[in-house]
Design a protein around this motif. Sequence first.
Motif: not given
Length: 756
Positions: A125-128, A131-135, A138-149
């Motif tokens: 699901x994360x991979x799916x 770039x849609x981390x507010x799904x 849950x999801x994954x931020x496009x780039x390295x982001x210590x607040x989002x992940x």
Amino acid sequence: MLEKLIDFAERQGARMPFNTNTPFINTIHPFEQKPFPGNRAIERRIKSLVRWNAMAMVSRANKETEGIGGHISTYASSATLLEVAYNHFIRGAAHPNGPDMVFFQGHASPGLYARAYLEGRLTETHLENFRRELSKDGGLSSYPHPWLMPDFWQFPTVSMGLTSLMALYQARFMHYLEDRGIIEKSGRKVWAFLGDGEMDEPESLGSITLASREKLDNIIFVVNCNLQRLDGPVRGNGKIIQELEGAFRGAGWNVIKVIWGSDWDSLFEKDATGALAKRLEEVVDGELLKYVVAGGSYLREHFFGKYPELLNMVKDISDKELLRLRLGGHDPEKVYAAYTEAVEYKGKPTVVLARTIKGYGLGEAGEGRNITHQQKKLNEKELLSFRDRFNIPLTDSEATTAPFYKPADNSEETVYLRARRKELGGPLPFRNQKSEKLKIPDRSLFNEAFAGYGDRELSTTMAFVRQLTKLTKDKDIGKYIVPIIPDEARTFGMEALFRQLGIYSHSGQLYEPVDSEQFLYYKEAVDGQILEEGINEAGAMSSFIAAGTAYSNYGVNMIPFYIYYSMFGFQRVWDLIWAAGDMRTRGFLLGATAGRTTLNGEGLQHQDGHSHLAAAATPNIKAYDLAYAYEIAIILREGMKEMFHYQKDVVYYITLENENYKHPEMPSGVEKDIIKGMYKIHSTKNPVIRLLGSGPLMGETLAAAKLLKQDWNIEPGVWNVTSFSELRREAEESERWNLIHPRQEAEKAALGKIVE
Ligand SMILES: Cc1ncc(C[n+]2csc(CCOP(=O)(O)OP(=O)(O)O)c2C)c(N)n1
Ligand SMILES: [Mg+2]
């Protein structure tokens, strides 16, 4: 002997030709190559699966939502560089000697996510939801982001150029903590994976001499030299690898070039006349890139065809095999040998310059082509050939839907990759969020400032330095304070700290300073506490980031106070300040000589009135423009409590100025309002005029009030605004609260309370 001979000749007046380059071949020769200890076959299968899933993630996301973006070709080029590091080198959080710090190329994130998926850290699901981390799930931020992940990404790296600077100063700060006895020496490394195009940013090469000067053998740069950036070749008409080699060797680094794979070893062996080395020297990167896409016969004709002995050398090799001659950065054995030397090398920093192919394995979908950086999805035919190239166990009909593929938990691949990471201390990237909170000094430490200074006149810069000096003597937190200065300590009246705290120097003080007779001499020391960075705001800011993230990287709350000319802060290095915010840095930024007051004679370099506008637009900065010593005391203490006791990831920005004036005793009951952003100096009932003063203009505001009274008999209300940006934030928040709570009594922000 050769060096001595050259030396001798030069002493006799010979002018020797100077060359910072070695031939365009691998630095490590096959006979000195450390053998590869891993299982090549299993590692290749793991790498192929990571490649597939990374490609599938971006491709699927873009099929579902046109324009979602993401990058396929960067990871495709760096897969071997990263996989060899993952399987054999980079240390995770549970490593007995502590973890390495790794700066990844930000836009290679799909590969890092794909690996975390195989390791079982992320779900399908994360991979799916890339770039849609507010799904919803849950999801994954496009780039390295210590607040989002926050427990995954440690270093935000997508503003190119900052990686190099931040990594270098991280490595230097590790030495600082070791030399001061705050952490144990443990052989931790800082790895920075960089793009060759990225090296064109002035910041990328701007501080590399720091590393050799400071003998940072704890830093390893790996430059992914795919010879391409976004639009096209990095150096079509030249050779980026040679150019970088020259720059790094000139700067005193150990340079390891990994250009050719093992397939080339036998060709070099046959190169008795040196014709091959000569030909390699001749071709420019633009041509090398053409060879990747134009096919084996083109390579034979245009590269080997130039000299008969070269043609002869490859006469038994088919066109197909010629094209498949592997490059250094795609050969695990060559990469392993390079990393082994890099981690063992003593006394110098190391850079590995590895030749790769952008979009490796994408074939016609973009391998080595100028469009490759923008390639977001593969069509059916391209998916099938990708599957074939990397032997992904999917049928035709499966492969054409680009599904994620994860081998079973007990498969050879999963067992192997987990065992490798376990031995190296667990997964990466990983961000630690735990640290010991500090005991913040009691209010009484600041009594002097609360009492005011009577008739004595001083500037807020001086008032701040007095309080900083007291803090450095505090038994609980004194040693955690890191004063950082870019060559302005004397301007700010801080020279007494040179002697008291010492200026940090890894090699101590190898000379007797010119002022050694004086009490306040220029003292450099191995355990010095001050980071005197020279005229280098970008470097000083990088030190601020390293110190202000020590709570996460070392579990130790260090308290950086970076003081500089405010004009050279936001205006010059705002991107680094932004990166500090992204990295959840804690600490104090002090923009001194701000406020368009008494230093105007020196021209525009002190006319800062705008840094507060920039600060207000930086989300995790709390900015204060302070007028009196007691305000400084209140804000310093509040900031320390918030950041180092309650462990909130904010930065305090305080402007300090140069004008000398009297500092009164603190009025009672104003402490909370000082923190909120505004307090009452003088009130009248329903004044017709309300004066708001701030920082160095408070004196003028009070003078204006006097004039109004004298000339017009008007009694204005007078307010001291310590932070316009905090007031605005509070006002916006209460406006929003009122909007979404229409049935409840409206809140009133501080700003709305200026009535009397
Ligand atoms: C300061 C900055 N400018 C521009 C970009 C946009 N950008 C992202 S990737 C890229 C190309 C990167 O090329 P290179 O460094 O060679 O990395 P590669 O993808 O080839 O490995 C660019 C221009 C950026 N991220 N940061
Ligand atoms: Mg590149």
